[in-house]
Design an enzyme around this catalytic site. Sequence first.
Site, PDB file in Angstrom:
ATOM      1  N   ASP A 212       1.835  70.107 -98.048  1.00 42.65           N
ATOM      2  CA  ASP A 212       0.445  69.656 -98.190  1.00 42.65           C
ATOM      3  C   ASP A 212       0.404  68.302 -98.904  1.00 42.65           C
ATOM      4  OD1 ASP A 212      -2.299  70.066 -97.806  1.00 42.65           O
ATOM      5  OD2 ASP A 212      -2.544  70.913 -99.810  1.00 42.65           O
ATOM      6  N   HIS A 296      -5.117  67.722 -91.537  1.00 38.09           N
ATOM      7  CA  HIS A 296      -5.939  68.844 -91.991  1.00 38.09           C
ATOM      8  C   HIS A 296      -6.892  69.339 -90.892  1.00 38.09           C
ATOM      9  CE1 HIS A 296      -4.352  68.250 -95.998  1.00 38.09           C
ATOM     10  NE2 HIS A 296      -4.940  69.376 -96.360  1.00 38.09           N
ATOM     11  N   HIS A 299      -4.813  71.593 -88.958  1.00 39.83           N
ATOM     12  CA  HIS A 299      -4.762  72.848 -89.746  1.00 39.83           C
ATOM     13  C   HIS A 299      -5.973  73.724 -89.432  1.00 39.83           C
ATOM     14  CE1 HIS A 299      -6.677  74.883 -93.163  1.00 39.83           C
ATOM     15  NE2 HIS A 299      -5.466  75.328 -93.474  1.00 39.83           N
ATOM     16  N   HIS A 313      -1.748  77.563 -96.118  1.00 40.08           N
ATOM     17  CA  HIS A 313      -2.431  76.290 -95.837  1.00 40.08           C
ATOM     18  C   HIS A 313      -1.428  75.155 -95.608  1.00 40.08           C
ATOM     19  CE1 HIS A 313      -5.402  73.031 -96.469  1.00 40.08           C
ATOM     20  NE2 HIS A 313      -4.460  72.476 -97.216  1.00 40.08           N
TER      21      HIS A 313
HETATM   22 ZN   LIG Z   1      -4.445  70.491 -98.029  1.00 41.63          ZN
END
Ligand SMILES: [Zn+2]
Length: 428
Positions: A212, A296, A299, A313
Site C-alpha cells: 500500500d 486504489h 483495488h 487492502h
Molecule cells: Zn491504501
Amino acid sequence: MRTQMNETQENSTGRGTGSAELTRRARCIPQLIHDEPGLVAHSGPQQYVFRPGAYDDLPRLLRVGGYSRVAILHGRIGWSKARVYLPDSSDLVGPNGSILDIPFSGECCIEEIERVRALVVDRDIHAILAIGGGKVLDTAKAAGLRAGDIPVILLPTLASNCSAWACLSVLYEADGTPVGHEVHPTQVAAVVIDPRVLVDSPVEYLRAGIADTLAKWYECSGALDDAPSWDLSAGLARHAALQCRNLLTAHGVAALRDLEAERATDSLLTVFQVNIQIAGLVGSFGGAYGRATAAHAIHDGLSVLPSQQGALHGIKVAYGTLVQLALENRWEELDELDSLYDELGLPHSLDELGVTEESDEAIATIARVATLPMKTIHQLAGRTRPVAEKEVDTAIRALEDHERERVSSTALVPVASSVPVPLAHPGI
Ligand SMILES: [Zn+2]
C-alpha cells in the site's frame, strides 16, 4: 494539542445543545471529497509518539486534558496484543474516572460510525482511545468528529496502512464495498505507538502495508510533478513519496524476515514508520496532489468480486499498482517492480491474487467499477479526459499477458503456489 484539549475541556464542563454547540457540530460533519481543487494540506496528528513504553504517556495525556470518561474502541486481536502494555484502568483515568468498552463490529461504515457516536454522546464521553487496525482508527476519527469533535487518541496495532496519520476516514458499506473517503477538518489529539505491539503483528499485514505504501510513489509522483514549483508543500509530499519507495526497496524484504523472527531490528522499525508516518505525510502535505489514483481504483474494482471479499487492502492495491503502470505504459518501471514483488511475495496476476471468477467477467467488472465517475482513477496525472472502461480492460489484459510471458521466460514459480494470499480478519 493543548488548544484542542482546552476547547474540548470547556465543552466537557459546559456540554449541552446550545446553538453555538449545534453550529459547531454541524460544521464538523464532513462531506465525501473527491475533487478538492488545488492544494489543501492537512497536517498529521497533534502529537506522535513512537517508542517502547509509549502507552505509559496515556495517563498524562488524559489527565492534562481533564478526560476522565474515556471510551476504548478496539478490534479483538489488536486489543489482546495492546492491553498487555496498557496502564491499569485506575492509572489510565484516575480513581473517579470510567472506561466504556466498545468492541469494533468489523467495518468502517456509516452504521458503525453512528453506533459509536451514539454511545459516546449518551455516556458523555470526554475522549476516545482507538486500538487496532485502520478500520478501527478510521471509525474512531469519524465518530469522534460527529460526537462534537471530541479528542481521539489512536493506538495502531498494525503497520498495514497510514490511517493513524491520515486526517481522513476511508468509508465502506456494511458489506465491505468501498464507498470513498471523507477528509476531516481537525486532527486527532495523538498517535501513540509502542513498536513492541507491532512486532507482535501478523507478517501478512506488514506485507500488505508495504504494498500500500509503495503505491504512494507510483500513484502520486505524476501529480506531484505537475504541482507548481512554488508549492513547497507538494515538494515535501513528493520527497515523502520517494522515501516510501526508496526505504521500502531497501528495507522491505529484511523487515518481513525480521517480523517473522519477531526481531525489532532497524529495518523493521524503519518500515513501521514508513508505512504509518512517511506514507501519511504524502497525503498530509500533498493534499489533492498526494491522493490515491489508479491503483486504489483497481483495488475498488477487485473488492466487489466475491473471491476477493476479505482480501487484504494492500494486497489488492499491489495488483492495482501494476495495472496502473500498464495503463500508463510504464513498462520499465513495471519490470523493476516485478522483481521487488518477487522478493516481497506480492501478487503479479489475478491468478496469484486468488481471483476465481471467470477471467473475462472478472476483468470487465474490475474495469467497470474502477472507472465509475467518482473513482480516483480519473485523477491520474496528464489526463485531459476521464479514463475509459475499455482502457482499463485493455491494460489488465496487457498486464496479464506480460506476467504470463515473464513467468514462462524465467520459469519462476508463481507466488500464489508458495505464498497463500491471506484473508483480512475483521477482529483486527
Ligand atoms: Zn491504501
